[in-house]
Design a protein around this motif. Structure first.
Motif, PDB file in Angstrom:
ATOM      1  N   ARG A 179       0.901  -1.091   0.254  1.00  0.00           N
ATOM      2  CA  ARG A 179      -0.220   0.276  -0.001  1.00  0.00           C
ATOM      3  C   ARG A 179       0.981   1.378   0.464  1.00  0.00           C
ATOM      4  O   ARG A 179       0.387   2.278  -0.259  1.00  0.00           O
ATOM      5  N   GLU A 180       1.878   1.656   0.324  1.00  0.00           N
ATOM      6  CA  GLU A 180       2.832   2.165   1.009  1.00  0.00           C
ATOM      7  C   GLU A 180       3.675   2.296  -0.716  1.00  0.00           C
ATOM      8  O   GLU A 180       4.076   3.519  -0.916  1.00  0.00           O
ATOM      9  N   ALA A 181       4.099   1.642  -1.272  1.00  0.00           N
ATOM     10  CA  ALA A 181       4.789   1.251  -2.472  1.00  0.00           C
ATOM     11  C   ALA A 181       4.026   1.628  -3.994  1.00  0.00           C
ATOM     12  O   ALA A 181       4.219   2.547  -4.623  1.00  0.00           O
ATOM     13  N   GLY A 182       2.820   1.441  -3.545  1.00  0.00           N
ATOM     14  CA  GLY A 182       1.782   1.997  -5.032  1.00  0.00           C
ATOM     15  C   GLY A 182       2.145   0.440  -5.121  1.00  0.00           C
ATOM     16  O   GLY A 182       1.311  -0.125  -6.932  1.00  0.00           O
ATOM     17  N   TYR A 183       3.015  -0.556  -5.438  1.00  0.00           N
ATOM     18  CA  TYR A 183       3.178  -1.657  -6.641  1.00  0.00           C
ATOM     19  C   TYR A 183       3.231  -2.716  -5.503  1.00  0.00           C
ATOM     20  O   TYR A 183       3.741  -2.925  -4.169  1.00  0.00           O
ATOM     21  N   PHE A 252      -5.394  10.511  -9.144  1.00  0.00           N
ATOM     22  CA  PHE A 252      -5.799   8.868  -9.249  1.00  0.00           C
ATOM     23  C   PHE A 252      -4.810   8.088  -9.318  1.00  0.00           C
ATOM     24  O   PHE A 252      -4.831   6.559  -9.648  1.00  0.00           O
ATOM     25  N   ALA A 253      -3.165   8.730 -10.001  1.00  0.00           N
ATOM     26  CA  ALA A 253      -2.540   7.778 -11.132  1.00  0.00           C
ATOM     27  C   ALA A 253      -2.085   6.651 -10.343  1.00  0.00           C
ATOM     28  O   ALA A 253      -1.588   6.746  -8.873  1.00  0.00           O
ATOM     29  N   SER A 254      -1.404   5.064 -11.047  1.00  0.00           N
ATOM     30  CA  SER A 254      -1.133   5.077 -10.684  1.00  0.00           C
ATOM     31  C   SER A 254      -0.183   4.312  -9.635  1.00  0.00           C
ATOM     32  O   SER A 254       1.265   5.122 -10.321  1.00  0.00           O
ATOM     33  N   GLY A 255      -0.351   4.581  -8.318  1.00  0.00           N
ATOM     34  CA  GLY A 255       1.029   4.094  -8.023  1.00  0.00           C
ATOM     35  C   GLY A 255       1.192   5.234  -6.774  1.00  0.00           C
ATOM     36  O   GLY A 255       2.360   5.472  -6.837  1.00  0.00           O
ATOM     37  N   LEU A 256       0.322   6.375  -7.669  1.00  0.00           N
ATOM     38  CA  LEU A 256       0.665   7.627  -6.914  1.00  0.00           C
ATOM     39  C   LEU A 256      -0.118   7.671  -5.417  1.00  0.00           C
ATOM     40  O   LEU A 256       0.855   8.217  -4.253  1.00  0.00           O
TER      41      LEU A 256
END
Length: 281
Positions: A179-183, A252-256
């Motif tokens: 969740r913190e890293a986004g991937y 809401f860009a992925s991983g951001l």
């Protein structure tokens, strides 16, 4: 559940789908040629699970849970169509095989794939349920879906390789890192010699719509390749997200930035060409 009864439940549901006005117990019994007691028991179970509903005049109809599942399935197929050319472009850009992963109910699975141009490729089967504790995609979905996470943390965590996480406490910490890293990544946790990466694709409201998954032979998974892969995959996810209704400003860009309050909700597919090694990372 008895296999025959399991199949009869689907026959009953199919019957209700084709009779929008609903059906009485006797009508269902006659149509399926089953004892009234058996049909009644199945209907009661389906009503309790909200797969079916019953009106005041005792007509049985398709329930909200079945409708929700049908809509989710249709939506998933739409995402697959929207994503295809972007997934293909990503596979060409980075050279690795790219998979599109979806969730329907409690199942996470790969629904589509695009072949990379590396001479070594992995055979990961489409449609097969993914492990939630060892595959990158499975961990990604579970990290963002409390129900999936609870299912994984309370169940068996089979040791598939020496690197597989088999402790619920460690898996919970892994979900937090994701969740913190986004991937999410799986570093030889499902299959020896295979590293997997999973990047979220979100709806306009920030909820998880799908995931992009890349399977990489471990010896090729250098830090430089990882940086290139993650950057390209995030850009690919952003392009798909715009097609799903994002305004294009990257909110809401992925991983951001994960959606507020979301704890994220992945499968298997093809063996190493030439060695034919089956993988699920």
């Amino acid at each position: 559940m008895d296999p025959d009864r399991y199949l009869r439940t689907f026959d009953l549901l199919d019957l209700l789908v084709r009779h929008r006005q609903g059906m009485r117990l006797t009508e269902i019994k006659d149509a399926l040629n089953l004892p009234a007691s058996s049909v009644h028991n199945m209907l009661q179970t389906m009503v309790t699970a909200e797969v079916a509903t019953v009106t005041e005049d005792l007509r049985y109809m398709v329930g909200p849970r079945a409708v929700s599942l049908a809509l989710a399935t249709i939506q998933s197929l739409d995402i697959r169509s929207i994503s295809r050319r972007y997934v293909q472009d990503l596979a060409r850009e980075i050279g690795d095989d790219i998979y599109l992963a979806l969730q329907v109910g409690s199942r996470v699975f790969y629904a589509d794939r695009a072949m990379g141009n590396n001479q070594i490729s992995l055979d990961i089967r489409l449609g097969e349920a993914l492990y939630l504790h060892s595959t990158a995609t499975g961990k990604l979905f579970a990290a963002h879906d409390p129900k999936l996470a609870a299912k994984a943390l309370s169940g068996r965590l089979p040791k598939l390789t020496p690197s597989t996480i088999t402790s619920a406490e460690e898996l919970e910490r892994e979900y937090q890192r994701i969740r913190e890293a986004g991937y999410a990544s799986s570093r030889e946790e499902s299959v020896d010699g295979v590293v997997g990466y999973a990047i979220p694709v979100r709806h306009a409201d920030g909820s998880l719509a799908a995931a992009l998954h890349a399977s990489v032979i471990a010896k090729l998974a250098t830090k430089n390749h990882e940086r290139k892969l993650l950057a390209a995959a995030r850009e690919c996810a952003t392009q798909i997200e715009r097609q799903l209704g994002h305004g294009g400003n990257g909110q809401f860009a992925s991983g951001l930035r994960p959606a507020a309050g979301v704890v994220l909700p992945a499968v298997t597919e093809r063996a190493v060409r030439p060695a034919r090694k089956r993988a699920s990372n």
